[in-house]
Each structure stands twice: as C-alpha cells, then as structure tokens.
Design a protein around this motif. Structure first.
Motif, PDB file in Angstrom:
ATOM      1  N   ASP A 213       0.827  -1.206   0.000  1.00 15.56           N
ATOM      2  CA  ASP A 213       0.000   0.000   0.000  1.00 15.56           C
ATOM      3  C   ASP A 213       0.864   1.260   0.000  1.00 15.56           C
ATOM      4  O   ASP A 213       0.591   2.215  -0.722  1.00 15.56           O
ATOM      5  CB  ASP A 213      -0.931   0.029   1.216  1.00 15.56           C
ATOM      6  CG  ASP A 213      -2.034  -1.012   1.122  1.00 15.56           C
ATOM      7  OD1 ASP A 213      -2.375  -1.438  -0.004  1.00 15.56           O
ATOM      8  OD2 ASP A 213      -2.559  -1.402   2.181  1.00 15.56           O
ATOM      9  N   GLU A 214       1.906   1.251   0.825  1.00 11.27           N
ATOM     10  CA  GLU A 214       2.805   2.390   0.888  1.00 11.27           C
ATOM     11  C   GLU A 214       3.551   2.550  -0.445  1.00 11.27           C
ATOM     12  O   GLU A 214       3.739   3.662  -0.931  1.00 11.27           O
ATOM     13  CB  GLU A 214       3.794   2.237   2.036  1.00 11.27           C
ATOM     14  CG  GLU A 214       4.584   3.504   2.312  1.00 11.27           C
ATOM     15  CD  GLU A 214       5.388   3.413   3.585  1.00 11.27           C
ATOM     16  OE1 GLU A 214       6.482   2.822   3.557  1.00 11.27           O
ATOM     17  OE2 GLU A 214       4.914   3.935   4.616  1.00 11.27           O
ATOM     18  N   GLU A 215       3.945   1.440  -1.038  1.00 13.04           N
ATOM     19  CA  GLU A 215       4.624   1.500  -2.333  1.00 13.04           C
ATOM     20  C   GLU A 215       3.718   2.149  -3.378  1.00 13.04           C
ATOM     21  O   GLU A 215       4.160   2.997  -4.158  1.00 13.04           O
ATOM     22  CB  GLU A 215       5.034   0.105  -2.803  1.00 13.04           C
ATOM     23  CG  GLU A 215       5.718   0.118  -4.161  1.00 13.04           C
ATOM     24  CD  GLU A 215       6.175  -1.252  -4.635  1.00 13.04           C
ATOM     25  OE1 GLU A 215       6.644  -1.327  -5.787  1.00 13.04           O
ATOM     26  OE2 GLU A 215       6.081  -2.229  -3.867  1.00 13.04           O
ATOM     27  N   GLU A 216       2.466   1.759  -3.380  1.00 16.86           N
ATOM     28  CA  GLU A 216       1.518   2.352  -4.327  1.00 16.86           C
ATOM     29  C   GLU A 216       1.415   3.864  -4.125  1.00 16.86           C
ATOM     30  O   GLU A 216       1.434   4.628  -5.094  1.00 16.86           O
ATOM     31  CB  GLU A 216       0.139   1.712  -4.178  1.00 16.86           C
ATOM     32  CG  GLU A 216      -0.883   2.291  -5.134  1.00 16.86           C
ATOM     33  CD  GLU A 216      -2.286   1.750  -4.928  1.00 16.86           C
ATOM     34  OE1 GLU A 216      -3.103   1.969  -5.831  1.00 16.86           O
ATOM     35  OE2 GLU A 216      -2.562   1.145  -3.873  1.00 16.86           O
ATOM     36  N   LEU A 217       1.329   4.301  -2.872  1.00 13.57           N
ATOM     37  CA  LEU A 217       1.262   5.734  -2.581  1.00 13.57           C
ATOM     38  C   LEU A 217       2.505   6.462  -3.079  1.00 13.57           C
ATOM     39  O   LEU A 217       2.409   7.538  -3.680  1.00 13.57           O
ATOM     40  CB  LEU A 217       1.090   5.977  -1.083  1.00 13.57           C
ATOM     41  CG  LEU A 217      -0.256   5.600  -0.485  1.00 13.57           C
ATOM     42  CD1 LEU A 217      -0.224   5.782   1.027  1.00 13.57           C
ATOM     43  CD2 LEU A 217      -1.365   6.417  -1.105  1.00 13.57           C
ATOM     44  N   TYR A 218       3.670   5.900  -2.838  1.00 14.86           N
ATOM     45  CA  TYR A 218       4.925   6.517  -3.278  1.00 14.86           C
ATOM     46  C   TYR A 218       4.963   6.632  -4.796  1.00 14.86           C
ATOM     47  O   TYR A 218       5.365   7.657  -5.344  1.00 14.86           O
ATOM     48  CB  TYR A 218       6.123   5.702  -2.790  1.00 14.86           C
ATOM     49  CG  TYR A 218       6.505   5.945  -1.348  1.00 14.86           C
ATOM     50  CD1 TYR A 218       5.560   6.036  -0.340  1.00 14.86           C
ATOM     51  CD2 TYR A 218       7.836   6.061  -0.984  1.00 14.86           C
ATOM     52  CE1 TYR A 218       5.918   6.242   0.978  1.00 14.86           C
ATOM     53  CE2 TYR A 218       8.207   6.267   0.338  1.00 14.86           C
ATOM     54  CZ  TYR A 218       7.240   6.360   1.319  1.00 14.86           C
ATOM     55  OH  TYR A 218       7.607   6.568   2.617  1.00 14.86           O
ATOM     56  N   ARG A 219       4.538   5.579  -5.473  1.00 18.89           N
ATOM     57  CA  ARG A 219       4.566   5.601  -6.943  1.00 18.89           C
ATOM     58  C   ARG A 219       3.535   6.584  -7.500  1.00 18.89           C
ATOM     59  O   ARG A 219       3.798   7.297  -8.476  1.00 18.89           O
ATOM     60  CB  ARG A 219       4.361   4.204  -7.501  1.00 18.89           C
ATOM     61  CG  ARG A 219       5.542   3.288  -7.178  1.00 18.89           C
ATOM     62  CD  ARG A 219       5.525   1.997  -7.957  1.00 18.89           C
ATOM     63  NE  ARG A 219       6.579   1.101  -7.522  1.00 18.89           N
ATOM     64  CZ  ARG A 219       7.868   1.218  -7.828  1.00 18.89           C
ATOM     65  NH1 ARG A 219       8.274   2.232  -8.569  1.00 18.89           N
ATOM     66  NH2 ARG A 219       8.762   0.340  -7.395  1.00 18.89           N
TER      67      ARG A 219
END
Length: 98
Positions: free
Chosen positions: A24-30
C-alpha cells in the motif's frame, strides 16, 4: 506480515531509492512520483526556458497549496460533522422526552 523493502522511483528524470513498509505504501509513493512528474511536465511546457529549480519550486508550491486547501476542507467538514452530531443527539433527546 509487512516487511520493509527498497523501491526506486523516478522524479524529474532522476532515480531515487526509497524504503517502503508494504504494498500500500509502495503504491502511494509511486502515485506521488507520477503526480509530481506530471506537474513538472506541465510547468516545463507552461514556462519554457525556466531553470529546473524554478520548475521544481512551482511544483512544490502547487503541492503545498493543494495540501493546505485539503486540510482546511477536512477541518471544515469535521466541524460540520460535529454540529450534525450535536443536532442529532438533541433531536434524539427530544424524542426520548416525549
């Protein structure tokens, strides 16, 4: 179980290695990197010939402005919700007293 991992995002043509805790955090960063890159492209087209620092300053200002607007709207909606809650409680009290 969440496990910290490294990802690479590209912002303004440069790669940045970042640590994320989960998908989820990776998606936000991307998503954030994509948003910043779109804004950079927009300002590059709008202000042809400007230095990269000017373009990045415009992007930062735009993002901060949007954040401040969002915070104010969130606070306004929170106050509105509190007032509605008070009105409902009062209404229910009135019904209970009848």
């Amino acid at each position: 179980m969440d496990e910290t991992r490294n990802i690479t995002v590209k912002i303004a043509g440069r790669d940045y290695c970042l640590k994320v805790k989960n998908a989820d955090e990776e998606e936000l960063y991307r998503l954030a990197a994509d948003s910043v890159n779109r804004k950079i492209d927009l300002y590059r087209k709008k202000f042809v010939g400007r230095q990269e620092t000017d373009i990045l300053s415009f992007v930062a200002f735009n993002v901060c402005l949007a954040n401040i607007r969002s915070v104010r709207e969130y606070e306004r909606l929170g106050k509105e919700a509190e007032e509605m809650h008070r009105q409902i409680e009062s209404y229910l009290e009135d019904i209970g007293n009848d």
